[in-house]
Design an enzyme around this catalytic site. Structure first.
Site, PDB file in Angstrom:
ATOM      1  N   GLU A  95       0.795  -1.240   0.000  1.00  0.00           N
ATOM      2  CA  GLU A  95       0.000   0.000   0.000  1.00  0.00           C
ATOM      3  C   GLU A  95       0.826   1.287   0.000  1.00  0.00           C
ATOM      4  O   GLU A  95       0.705   2.111   0.906  1.00  0.00           O
ATOM      5  CB  GLU A  95      -0.963  -0.004   1.193  1.00  0.00           C
ATOM      6  CG  GLU A  95      -1.902  -1.192   1.183  1.00  0.00           C
ATOM      7  CD  GLU A  95      -2.877  -1.207   2.367  1.00  0.00           C
ATOM      8  OE1 GLU A  95      -2.838  -0.288   3.193  1.00  0.00           O
ATOM      9  OE2 GLU A  95      -3.678  -2.149   2.455  1.00  0.00           O
TER      10      GLU A  95
ATOM     11  N   ASN B 161       2.192  -5.153  -3.286  1.00  0.00           N
ATOM     12  CA  ASN B 161       0.812  -5.499  -2.931  1.00  0.00           C
ATOM     13  C   ASN B 161      -0.001  -4.233  -2.666  1.00  0.00           C
ATOM     14  O   ASN B 161       0.488  -3.320  -2.012  1.00  0.00           O
ATOM     15  CB  ASN B 161       0.857  -6.363  -1.658  1.00  0.00           C
ATOM     16  CG  ASN B 161      -0.448  -7.081  -1.370  1.00  0.00           C
ATOM     17  OD1 ASN B 161      -1.009  -7.736  -2.255  1.00  0.00           O
ATOM     18  ND2 ASN B 161      -0.947  -6.973  -0.141  1.00  0.00           N
TER      19      ASN B 161
ATOM     20  N   HIS C 161     -10.368  -6.674  -1.531  1.00  0.00           N
ATOM     21  CA  HIS C 161     -11.386  -6.637  -0.473  1.00  0.00           C
ATOM     22  C   HIS C 161     -12.614  -5.978  -1.101  1.00  0.00           C
ATOM     23  O   HIS C 161     -12.631  -4.778  -1.325  1.00  0.00           O
ATOM     24  CB  HIS C 161     -10.905  -5.813   0.720  1.00  0.00           C
ATOM     25  CG  HIS C 161      -9.764  -6.450   1.443  1.00  0.00           C
ATOM     26  ND1 HIS C 161      -9.912  -7.593   2.210  1.00  0.00           N
ATOM     27  CD2 HIS C 161      -8.452  -6.124   1.512  1.00  0.00           C
ATOM     28  CE1 HIS C 161      -8.739  -7.929   2.713  1.00  0.00           C
ATOM     29  NE2 HIS C 161      -7.828  -7.065   2.309  1.00  0.00           N
TER      30      HIS C 161
ATOM     31  N   GLU D 204      -5.965 -10.979  -1.192  1.00  0.00           N
ATOM     32  CA  GLU D 204      -6.725 -10.838   0.062  1.00  0.00           C
ATOM     33  C   GLU D 204      -8.229 -10.848  -0.190  1.00  0.00           C
ATOM     34  O   GLU D 204      -8.993 -10.097   0.435  1.00  0.00           O
ATOM     35  CB  GLU D 204      -6.317  -9.544   0.790  1.00  0.00           C
ATOM     36  CG  GLU D 204      -4.809  -9.456   1.015  1.00  0.00           C
ATOM     37  CD  GLU D 204      -4.369  -8.267   1.862  1.00  0.00           C
ATOM     38  OE1 GLU D 204      -5.215  -7.590   2.474  1.00  0.00           O
ATOM     39  OE2 GLU D 204      -3.150  -8.019   1.905  1.00  0.00           O
TER      40      GLU D 204
ATOM     41  N   ASP E   9     -11.968 -11.042  -0.186  1.00  0.00           N
ATOM     42  CA  ASP E   9     -13.163 -11.295   0.624  1.00  0.00           C
ATOM     43  C   ASP E   9     -14.275 -10.400   0.090  1.00  0.00           C
ATOM     44  O   ASP E   9     -14.010  -9.409  -0.586  1.00  0.00           O
ATOM     45  CB  ASP E   9     -12.942 -11.145   2.136  1.00  0.00           C
ATOM     46  CG  ASP E   9     -12.358  -9.817   2.579  1.00  0.00           C
ATOM     47  OD1 ASP E   9     -12.432  -8.838   1.817  1.00  0.00           O
ATOM     48  OD2 ASP E   9     -11.827  -9.758   3.714  1.00  0.00           O
TER      49      ASP E   9
HETATM   50  C1  XIL Z   1      -5.392  -6.889   8.666  1.00  0.00           C
HETATM   51  C2  XIL Z   1      -5.538  -8.151   9.509  1.00  0.00           C
HETATM   52  O1  XIL Z   1      -6.498  -8.983   8.911  1.00  0.00           O
HETATM   53  C3  XIL Z   1      -5.964  -7.800  10.914  1.00  0.00           C
HETATM   54  O2  XIL Z   1      -5.906  -8.964  11.737  1.00  0.00           O
HETATM   55  C4  XIL Z   1      -5.067  -6.716  11.492  1.00  0.00           C
HETATM   56  O3  XIL Z   1      -5.588  -6.301  12.728  1.00  0.00           O
HETATM   57  C5  XIL Z   1      -4.963  -5.516  10.576  1.00  0.00           C
HETATM   58  O4  XIL Z   1      -4.541  -5.961   9.292  1.00  0.00           O
HETATM   59  N1  XIL Z   1      -4.671  -5.051   3.956  1.00  0.00           N
HETATM   60  C6  XIL Z   1      -3.566  -5.812   4.291  1.00  0.00           C
HETATM   61  C7  XIL Z   1      -3.635  -6.709   5.461  1.00  0.00           C
HETATM   62  O5  XIL Z   1      -2.577  -5.829   3.549  1.00  0.00           O
HETATM   63  O6  XIL Z   1      -2.402  -6.846   6.102  1.00  0.00           O
HETATM   64  C8  XIL Z   1      -4.685  -6.260   6.447  1.00  0.00           C
HETATM   65  O7  XIL Z   1      -4.785  -7.263   7.440  1.00  0.00           O
HETATM   66  C9  XIL Z   1      -6.007  -6.005   5.762  1.00  0.00           C
HETATM   67  C10 XIL Z   1      -5.872  -4.919   4.729  1.00  0.00           C
END
Ligand code: XIL
Length: 356
Positions: free
Chosen positions: A152, A200, A236, A265, A267
């Site tokens: 990010e 990422n 996400h 990631e 979801d």
């Molecule tokens: C999130 C985790 O799922 C949580 O457990 C933690 O508290 C905060 O981070 N983008 C990312 C991940 O790259 O590392 C993040 O993970 C979610 C958003």
């Protein structure tokens, strides 16, 4: 003689029939067949729950530490690396023949206070970061096959984000755009030349200013032989209408540069009413999973699909949305497969060859 021939042919036909009738047992069986990685994020403390561990090992051929390899877990104290949880996950992966993705070496968030409040100079930060990258990658050398080197780094306008590592105070390359990103990729490659190195990002999946900036950076890096192997698209999703053609176009332009894409990631969070999602939303969620997975499978350069957890029992969405959203994952809280799981299974079982 002829009888024998017919008997044998019959046997073959029956056997083939059985194979094609036999439903696939798991996501990983189908993914393995096509050489695709299907992974998920894991909190190692949950591995002691039998239903969690057995579902994970049955369904996935790749894992990633949800938090265990981040600075705030690994480096709670400045003087000591806490490798325990990460090592536990790597052992589980080895025991179950799974690959391990590493997440993440450098991020402006999820850093310990001693680091963010430490008033370090750029010189000191640069040394600290290089040591961290080197120590971590060497510890998992040969075990972690791919790392999210940087997470990010761009904002929604495509500008390099303000961060500890860039310009607050940064590692000495403040105001020089992607030069600090280039530096950390070079350090990572030096530390572990065998690992695949990924950039990422969140919300850079479709065609927008952020994904344009990522594309421009990767194009520049590949042209100048800066070691980068891939881009991770977090994915996400909170809308029921993600722009799938734009996702496919973005995957296509990135892979055309010769790098891989991983969906890292995935979801699909749903609005909750009194703690539950609406049945219609669950059906639509399945279609979103299906279409995202299809966009990846349709491009041979998209080599991994990973969900951010797999059971609604444990997902970051709950705390992240303060309880307003949830049920984002393919298994429910009791590890029963949801419609989203069946959509994933169908697409993986159809494999790369289908076009729709
Ligand atoms: C999130 C985790 O799922 C949580 O457990 C933690 O508290 C905060 O981070 N983008 C990312 C991940 O790259 O590392 C993040 O993970 C979610 C958003």
């Amino acid at each position: 003689m002829q009888n024998k021939y017919w008997q044998r042919s019959l046997l073959v036909v029956v056997a083939l029939g059985l194979v094609s009738e036999c439903p696939a047992q798991s996501l990983r069986q189908d993914a393995d067949r096509d050489g695709i990685l299907i992974g998920t994020a894991v909190r190692p403390s949950q591995l002691s729950e039998p239903a969690y561990a057995s579902t994970l090992a049955r369904e996935f051929n790749m894992v990633e530490a949800e938090d265990a390899m981040k600075w705030w877990v690994l480096r709670k104290d400045r003087s000591r690396y806490n490798f325990g949880p990460g090592d536990e996950l790597v052992r589980f992966a080895e025991d179950n023949n799974m690959k391990v993705r590493g997440h993440c070496l450098v991020w402006g968030r999820d850093n310990p206070e001693w680091l963010t409040q430490g008033h370090f100079t750029s010189r000191q930060l640069s040394r600290l970061l290089r040591e961290h990258i080197t120590h971590l990658m060497k510890h998992y050398s040969g075990e972690v096959f791919a790392w999210d080197v940087l997470n990010e780094a761009f904002d929604e306008n495509g500008n390099v984000r303000d961060s500890l590592w860039y310009n607050r105070p940064g590692i000495g390359l403040a105001g020089k755009g992607t030069a600090y990103i280039e530096q950390v990729f070079r350090w990572a490659h030096k530390a572990e030349p065998r690992a695949l190195l990924f950039y990422n990002e969140a919300e850079g999946e479709e065609m927008n200013r952020k994904s344009d900036a990522i594309y421009a950076m990767v194009k520049d890096f590949t042209r100048r032989s800066i070691p980068i192997d891939g881009v991770g698209l977090q994915m996400h999703v909170s809308s029921m209408n993600p722009d799938i053609p734009a996702l496919a176009a973005n995957i296509a332009r990135l892979t055309a540069l010769g790098v891989q894409v991983h969906i890292t990631e995935l979801d699909v969070s749903l609005p909750l009413k009194s703690g539950s999602a609406m049945p219609d939303d669950l059906a639509q969620q399945a279609e979103v999973y299906r279409r995202v997975v299809r966009a990846c499978l349709n491009n041979p350069g998209c080599t991994a699909i990973q969900t951010w957890g797999f059971t609604d029992k444990y997902s970051w969405i709950g705390s992240h949305s303060r309880g307003a959203r949830g049920q984002a994952l393919p298994f429910d809280r009791t590890y029963e497969p949801k419609a989203a799981y069946r959509a994933l299974l169908e697409e993986l079982s159809a494999g790369r060859s289908v076009t729709h």
